[in-house]
Write a protein that holds these residues in place. Structure first.
Motif, PDB file in Angstrom:
ATOM      1  N   LEU A 355      94.499  41.761 -20.932  1.00  0.00           N
ATOM      2  CA  LEU A 355      93.416  40.884 -21.369  1.00  0.00           C
ATOM      3  C   LEU A 355      92.346  40.753 -20.291  1.00  0.00           C
ATOM      4  O   LEU A 355      91.145  40.809 -20.570  1.00  0.00           O
ATOM      5  N   CYS A 356      92.759  40.586 -19.058  1.00  0.00           N
ATOM      6  CA  CYS A 356      91.803  40.442 -17.955  1.00  0.00           C
ATOM      7  C   CYS A 356      90.940  41.685 -17.801  1.00  0.00           C
ATOM      8  O   CYS A 356      89.722  41.596 -17.604  1.00  0.00           O
ATOM      9  N   ASP A 357      91.541  42.864 -17.900  1.00  0.00           N
ATOM     10  CA  ASP A 357      90.777  44.108 -17.758  1.00  0.00           C
ATOM     11  C   ASP A 357      89.742  44.250 -18.871  1.00  0.00           C
ATOM     12  O   ASP A 357      88.613  44.699 -18.631  1.00  0.00           O
ATOM     13  N   SER A 358      90.126  43.878 -20.090  1.00  0.00           N
ATOM     14  CA  SER A 358      89.173  44.003 -21.196  1.00  0.00           C
ATOM     15  C   SER A 358      87.997  43.039 -21.031  1.00  0.00           C
ATOM     16  O   SER A 358      86.860  43.368 -21.362  1.00  0.00           O
ATOM     17  N   LEU A 359      88.239  41.841 -20.491  1.00  0.00           N
ATOM     18  CA  LEU A 359      87.156  40.890 -20.266  1.00  0.00           C
ATOM     19  C   LEU A 359      86.261  41.320 -19.109  1.00  0.00           C
ATOM     20  O   LEU A 359      85.037  41.184 -19.168  1.00  0.00           O
ATOM     21  N   ARG A 360      86.876  41.839 -18.064  1.00  0.00           N
ATOM     22  CA  ARG A 360      86.094  42.248 -16.903  1.00  0.00           C
ATOM     23  C   ARG A 360      85.100  43.354 -17.254  1.00  0.00           C
ATOM     24  O   ARG A 360      83.978  43.409 -16.762  1.00  0.00           O
ATOM     25  N   SER A 361      85.516  44.260 -18.135  1.00  0.00           N
ATOM     26  CA  SER A 361      84.618  45.344 -18.536  1.00  0.00           C
ATOM     27  C   SER A 361      83.455  44.855 -19.394  1.00  0.00           C
ATOM     28  O   SER A 361      82.432  45.527 -19.503  1.00  0.00           O
ATOM     29  N   ALA A 362      83.590  43.662 -20.002  1.00  0.00           N
ATOM     30  CA  ALA A 362      82.530  43.142 -20.865  1.00  0.00           C
ATOM     31  C   ALA A 362      81.521  42.281 -20.117  1.00  0.00           C
ATOM     32  O   ALA A 362      80.431  42.027 -20.618  1.00  0.00           O
ATOM     33  N   PHE A 363      81.866  41.818 -18.902  1.00  0.00           N
ATOM     34  CA  PHE A 363      80.976  40.929 -18.161  1.00  0.00           C
ATOM     35  C   PHE A 363      79.916  41.703 -17.394  1.00  0.00           C
ATOM     36  O   PHE A 363      80.161  42.798 -16.880  1.00  0.00           O
ATOM     37  N   ARG A 364      78.689  41.120 -17.255  1.00  0.00           N
ATOM     38  CA  ARG A 364      77.612  41.627 -16.400  1.00  0.00           C
ATOM     39  C   ARG A 364      77.092  40.451 -15.590  1.00  0.00           C
ATOM     40  O   ARG A 364      76.838  39.381 -16.144  1.00  0.00           O
ATOM     41  N   PRO A 365      76.877  40.635 -14.292  1.00  0.00           N
ATOM     42  CA  PRO A 365      76.370  39.512 -13.488  1.00  0.00           C
ATOM     43  C   PRO A 365      74.937  39.172 -13.869  1.00  0.00           C
ATOM     44  O   PRO A 365      74.092  40.064 -13.972  1.00  0.00           O
ATOM     45  N   PRO A 366      74.579  37.913 -14.115  1.00  0.00           N
ATOM     46  CA  PRO A 366      73.203  37.528 -14.482  1.00  0.00           C
ATOM     47  C   PRO A 366      72.263  37.594 -13.276  1.00  0.00           C
ATOM     48  O   PRO A 366      72.687  37.426 -12.132  1.00  0.00           O
ATOM     49  N   GLU A 367      70.986  37.867 -13.569  1.00  0.00           N
ATOM     50  CA  GLU A 367      69.968  37.867 -12.528  1.00  0.00           C
ATOM     51  C   GLU A 367      69.555  36.437 -12.210  1.00  0.00           C
ATOM     52  O   GLU A 367      69.320  35.631 -13.112  1.00  0.00           O
ATOM     53  N   ASN A 368      69.394  36.158 -10.917  1.00  0.00           N
ATOM     54  CA  ASN A 368      69.058  34.808 -10.489  1.00  0.00           C
ATOM     55  C   ASN A 368      67.530  34.637 -10.432  1.00  0.00           C
ATOM     56  O   ASN A 368      66.933  34.550  -9.357  1.00  0.00           O
ATOM     57  N   ASP A 369      66.841  34.655 -11.602  1.00  0.00           N
ATOM     58  CA  ASP A 369      65.371  34.549 -11.642  1.00  0.00           C
ATOM     59  C   ASP A 369      64.920  33.563 -12.708  1.00  0.00           C
ATOM     60  O   ASP A 369      63.916  33.780 -13.385  1.00  0.00           O
ATOM     61  N   ASN A 370      65.652  32.492 -12.893  1.00  0.00           N
ATOM     62  CA  ASN A 370      65.298  31.556 -13.949  1.00  0.00           C
ATOM     63  C   ASN A 370      64.421  30.406 -13.449  1.00  0.00           C
ATOM     64  O   ASN A 370      64.274  29.402 -14.133  1.00  0.00           O
ATOM     65  N   ASP A 371      63.846  30.523 -12.251  1.00  0.00           N
ATOM     66  CA  ASP A 371      62.923  29.506 -11.745  1.00  0.00           C
ATOM     67  C   ASP A 371      61.554  29.702 -12.395  1.00  0.00           C
ATOM     68  O   ASP A 371      61.106  30.835 -12.623  1.00  0.00           O
ATOM     69  N   VAL A 372      60.792  28.590 -12.642  1.00  0.00           N
ATOM     70  CA  VAL A 372      59.474  28.670 -13.286  1.00  0.00           C
ATOM     71  C   VAL A 372      58.487  29.444 -12.419  1.00  0.00           C
ATOM     72  O   VAL A 372      57.562  30.111 -12.930  1.00  0.00           O
ATOM     73  N   ALA A 373      58.669  29.395 -11.116  1.00  0.00           N
ATOM     74  CA  ALA A 373      57.750  30.106 -10.218  1.00  0.00           C
ATOM     75  C   ALA A 373      57.752  31.595 -10.467  1.00  0.00           C
ATOM     76  O   ALA A 373      56.746  32.291 -10.216  1.00  0.00           O
ATOM     77  N   THR A 374      58.856  32.115 -10.984  1.00  0.00           N
ATOM     78  CA  THR A 374      58.915  33.552 -11.238  1.00  0.00           C
ATOM     79  C   THR A 374      57.958  33.950 -12.359  1.00  0.00           C
ATOM     80  O   THR A 374      57.570  35.111 -12.445  1.00  0.00           O
ATOM     81  N   VAL A 375      57.590  32.989 -13.252  1.00  0.00           N
ATOM     82  CA  VAL A 375      56.615  33.296 -14.312  1.00  0.00           C
ATOM     83  C   VAL A 375      55.286  33.730 -13.686  1.00  0.00           C
ATOM     84  O   VAL A 375      54.695  34.760 -14.073  1.00  0.00           O
ATOM     85  N   PHE A 376      54.776  32.953 -12.703  1.00  0.00           N
ATOM     86  CA  PHE A 376      53.506  33.294 -12.076  1.00  0.00           C
ATOM     87  C   PHE A 376      53.634  34.480 -11.136  1.00  0.00           C
ATOM     88  O   PHE A 376      52.697  35.277 -10.999  1.00  0.00           O
TER      89      PHE A 376
END
Length: 787
Positions: A355-376
């Motif tokens: 079960l752990c192996d199947s979940l690990r293959s489905a995960f992708r690390p998210p990008e840390n760019d959700n700050d409003v400053a990144t819009v500008f």
């Protein structure tokens, strides 16, 4: 009195039978009773000749006291009187004969009293009566100090002998089937043997070579070889003491027999020649050791004759003696219980790793760019990079630009999109590409909101994974606790099995357990375990333990035997993939656990083809591993649904689940559904349709309440039909119920094949039909429950 009335009733019955038929016919029980009476008569006559302290013979009286008031007691009285009067002088013989008569009379007269049947009542009464008769007799001759000592010892020995004899004779008279000897019966047999051999000491086969001592040596060597060091020492000291009491009273034979028996016990499990040689050599050393004390040289000849007889004894009686001499254990040896627990936990851990192996293959690390400053920042990199005023806005007037963008942010974020009025006029009028800048800001703002939503889902998913592993940890703890308490030693079964193994001459260790449901489990280790798997041997062990057994986990040096289920399942499967596809999206399996529970799985992946097959195969594989490891179906399905939901965040897959669980011992079962097509149960001529409302695994949240559950009670002749939705599609299923109602139970496979063939032609999906019919297992049938 009850005893008297019983005897008169039997005599009257025999008298009437003789008058009517002219002959008397005795039943098997009557013959057994008369045989037991003959044994009591012979024993009493022999024990009457066992003389101690040069004139005391209490053992015939003791046997009369132990025999009771019935036919066996009367036979013992006759034998004792005959033995005393024939083997002793008239005066001495009359003393003990009168004590025997009084003992029997008291036991006969007060037979109906509960107190007389208590274990110590007859020993005390017999000792008192014999003591009274002896006191009168010795008082006529005058008392000496040594006479008082011997008289007191005789009274004590009388009580002890009655208690020991009762431990042997009472179980024989009530016809107990348990042939294994308790410590009390072992002690009783040893005392009975010792006193009987004392009576044979005066019988000489040549000069001073005694038959009684030869038999005593033979008994010591045999006990030492079969029972080991402790048994040899105990038998040697006990029988040696008896020989000394029958002789001069000096403990010479006690020393010689005890030391020789102890050393011969070291040869337990080896060739009997080694035991005989060790006994002869040690005994010879004991004779030389006591040369000055004049240990009789006849003991050397007696030991030689006994050792030769020991080498000539048949093997089978020796094996039975070894079983009787084996010490009674407090519980069976823990052979594979720990290994069994470890195996179950490893299987569970393996399922979790999958079960752990199947979940690990489905995960992708998210990008840390959700700050409003990144819009500008992203807008500037797209619009301002090629602008001629870039240096003026972002370098010379950076503070002014920063403040303008910062002032526009709150309204922009609250509205969800930017408008021109959000920016100060000095910024919007100065920007030569303001319309493009505003459009790009809205695009990046929209992207920012999507990323925030995605990251929120990732955070939620990771929290779900944490909860999932916490649940799995609980399952591991529960499984470990359950396995640690589910095996209960079966002491009686273990004793019986050890006896039979010893009789067969197999050098293996055994343990018999009962699980939490009371079902029998046998574990064996050692060379020759494979012999227990033979059909004839398995049938013999089944009769011995009282339940049918089957082989589980056979091996060369270990084997497990489990209680055979009274029910069996006949399975029939048919499948057809969707036209144009290489593989079917349906997957299924069925298996039986060692605890007698049958599991049937049918999963239908979303759509058809390889992707659907991959999802359904994963669901089947995970569920099988969980169930084989002992995880409860509800927990397994809940875990699977959560896992598939996490995988579906990117892949978007789901699968339906049909899970049937049937206990082949009781017929009780449960049917679990997660978005699956209806199932059908036939009992007699009635067909019941079972359909649920739950979502498929991967769409539901995975809570236990999200699945459909139906309770079943199946009996021989009942049939369960599980199908995928390709059989009926969205159409009516009355034809399926009709087919099942007409099923005669002959061939589940033919029924499954007919359902695939006769399904509506407009159905364009994978088709699978799985038929399970419950039957009663024939007596002696040891095959698998799945056919």
């Amino acid at each position: 009195m009850t005893a008297r009335e019983s005897i008169h009733g039997k005599l009257n019955k025999l008298r009437q039978q003789s008058k009517q038929t002219g002959q008397i016919q005795l039943s098997a029980s009557a013959l057994t009773l008369w045989a037991e009476a003959g044994i009591h008569l012979l024993l009493a006559a022999v024990l009457a000749g066992a003389v101690i302290f040069e004139g005391y013979s209490p053992f015939g009286v003791a046997l009369v006291g132990a025999a009771g008031s019935g036919l066996c007691g009367g036979a013992a009285l006759l034998g004792a009187c005959f033995g005393y009067l024939c083997q002793m002088g008239f005066a001495d013989g009359l003393r003990y004969a009168s004590a025997s008569i009084l003992t029997f009379a008291v036991a006969f007269a007060f037979y109906d009293l509960k107190a007389i049947r208590r274990s110590w009542t007859m020993p005390l009464l017999t000792a008192s009566i014999n003591g009274a008769a002896g006191f009168i007799y010795l008082s006529q001759q005058g008392w000496k100090t040594v006479d008082a000592i011997y008289f007191s010892l005789e009274v004590c020995l009388t009580a002890a002998a009655v208690w020991c004899y009762r431990a042997v004779l009472v179980p024989m008279r009530v016809h107990r089937e348990d042939r294994l000897l308790s410590p009390t019966r072992r002690a009783g047999l040893l005392v009975l043997l010792a006193t009987a051999l004392m009576a044979l000491v005066p019988l000489y086969i040549y000069k001073d070579i005694s038959l009684g001592r030869i038999l005593a040596v033979l008994a010591v060597i045999t006990a030492a070889w079969q029972g080991g060091l402790a048994t040899g020492a105990i038998a040697g000291v006990s029988l040696g003491m008896a020989m000394d009491l029958a002789g001069a009273g000096i403990p010479m034979y006690t020393m010689a027999y005890g030391l020789s028996g102890m050393m011969a016990g070291l040869c337990r499990g080896k060739a009997r020649l080694w035991a005989a040689m060790v006994y002869v050599l040690v005994n010879g050393g004991a004779v030389l050791w006591t040369w000055e004390r004049e240990l009789p040289l006849s003991i050397l000849y007696e030991v030689f004759v006994a050792s030769v007889a020991f080498l000539l004894l048949p093997q089978r009686p020796m094996r039975k003696l070894g079983v009787w001499l084996a010490p009674q254990m407090a519980g069976p040896v823990d052979l594979r219980a720990q290994a069994l627990v470890q195996h179950q936990l490893e299987a569970t851990a393996k399922a979790f790793r999958t079960l752990c192996d199947s979940l690990r293959s489905a995960f992708r690390p998210p990008e840390n760019d959700n700050d409003v400053a990144t819009v500008f920042d992203r807008t500037a990199s797209r619009v301002c990079r090629s602008c001629s005023l870039r240096n003026n806005c972002w370098q010379q007037n950076y503070t002014t630009t920063f403040n303008a963008l910062n002032d526009a942010t709150p309204a922009m974020v609250e509205r969800g999109r930017a408008e021109g009025s959000d920016f100060p006029s000095h910024f919007s009028h100065r920007c030569i590409h303001f319309s493009a800048f505003l459009s790009t800001v809205n695009e990046e703002l929209t992207a920012l909101f999507y990323r925030r939503q995605y990251n929120a889902r990732v955070k939620e998913s990771r929290a779900a994974v944490g909860r999932q592993y916490a649940q799995l940890a609980d399952l591991l703890g529960a499984a470990s606790a359950e396995l640690s308490r589910e095996l209960i030693p079966d002491l009686l079964g273990d004793r019986k099995l050890r006896q039979r193994v010893a009789e067969l001459g197999l050098d293996i260790r055994t343990a018999v357990y009962r699980d939490s449901r009371g079902l029998l489990r046998v574990e064996a280790e050692g060379p020759g375990c494979s012999a227990l798997a033979r059909p004839s041997r398995l049938s013999d062990l089944s009769d011995l333990l009282g339940v049918p057994l089957r082989v589980d986990q056979p091996g060369e040096d270990s084997i497990s035997l489990l209680q055979q289920e009274p029910l069996m399942a006949l399975a029939g499967v048919a499948a057809q993939k969707k036209s144009g596809e290489t593989v079917s999206g349906d997957s299924g399996t069925y298996f039986k656990r060692s605890d007698g529970k049958l599991y049937v799985l049918l999963c239908d992946g979303m759509g058809s083809g390889p992707d659907a097959n991959r999802e359904s195969s994963l669901a089947v594989r995970l569920l099988e591993q969980f169930l084989q490891a002992g995880v409860e179906p509800r927990h397994a399905l809940s875990t699977l649904s959560s896992a598939l939901a996490l995988r579906g965040e990117e892949t978007g897959g789901f699968t339906t689940v049909d899970l049937l669980q049937v206990d082949l011992f009781s017929g009780e079962g449960q049917l679990f559904k997660l978005g699956a097509a209806p199932s059908y149960v036939k009992k007699g001529s009635a067909v019941q349709r079972l359909s649920g409302t739950s979502l498929p695994a991967g769409l539901a949240e995975g809570e236990q309440g999200a699945l459909d559950q139906f309770t079943l009670k199946l009996a021989p002749g009942d049939t369960v039909l599980m199908v995928s939705d390709g059989i009926c599609g969205a159409g009516e299923d009355q034809w399926v119920k009709d087919k099942l109602a007409q099923f005669d139970g002959a061939s589940p496979k033919d029924l499954a094949r007919e359902l695939i063939t006769d399904s509506p032609k407009e159905v364009t999906d994978d088709r699978t039909a799985l038929v399970i019919r419950i039957e009663k297992r024939a007596a002696g049938q040891m095959k698998s429950s799945l056919k």
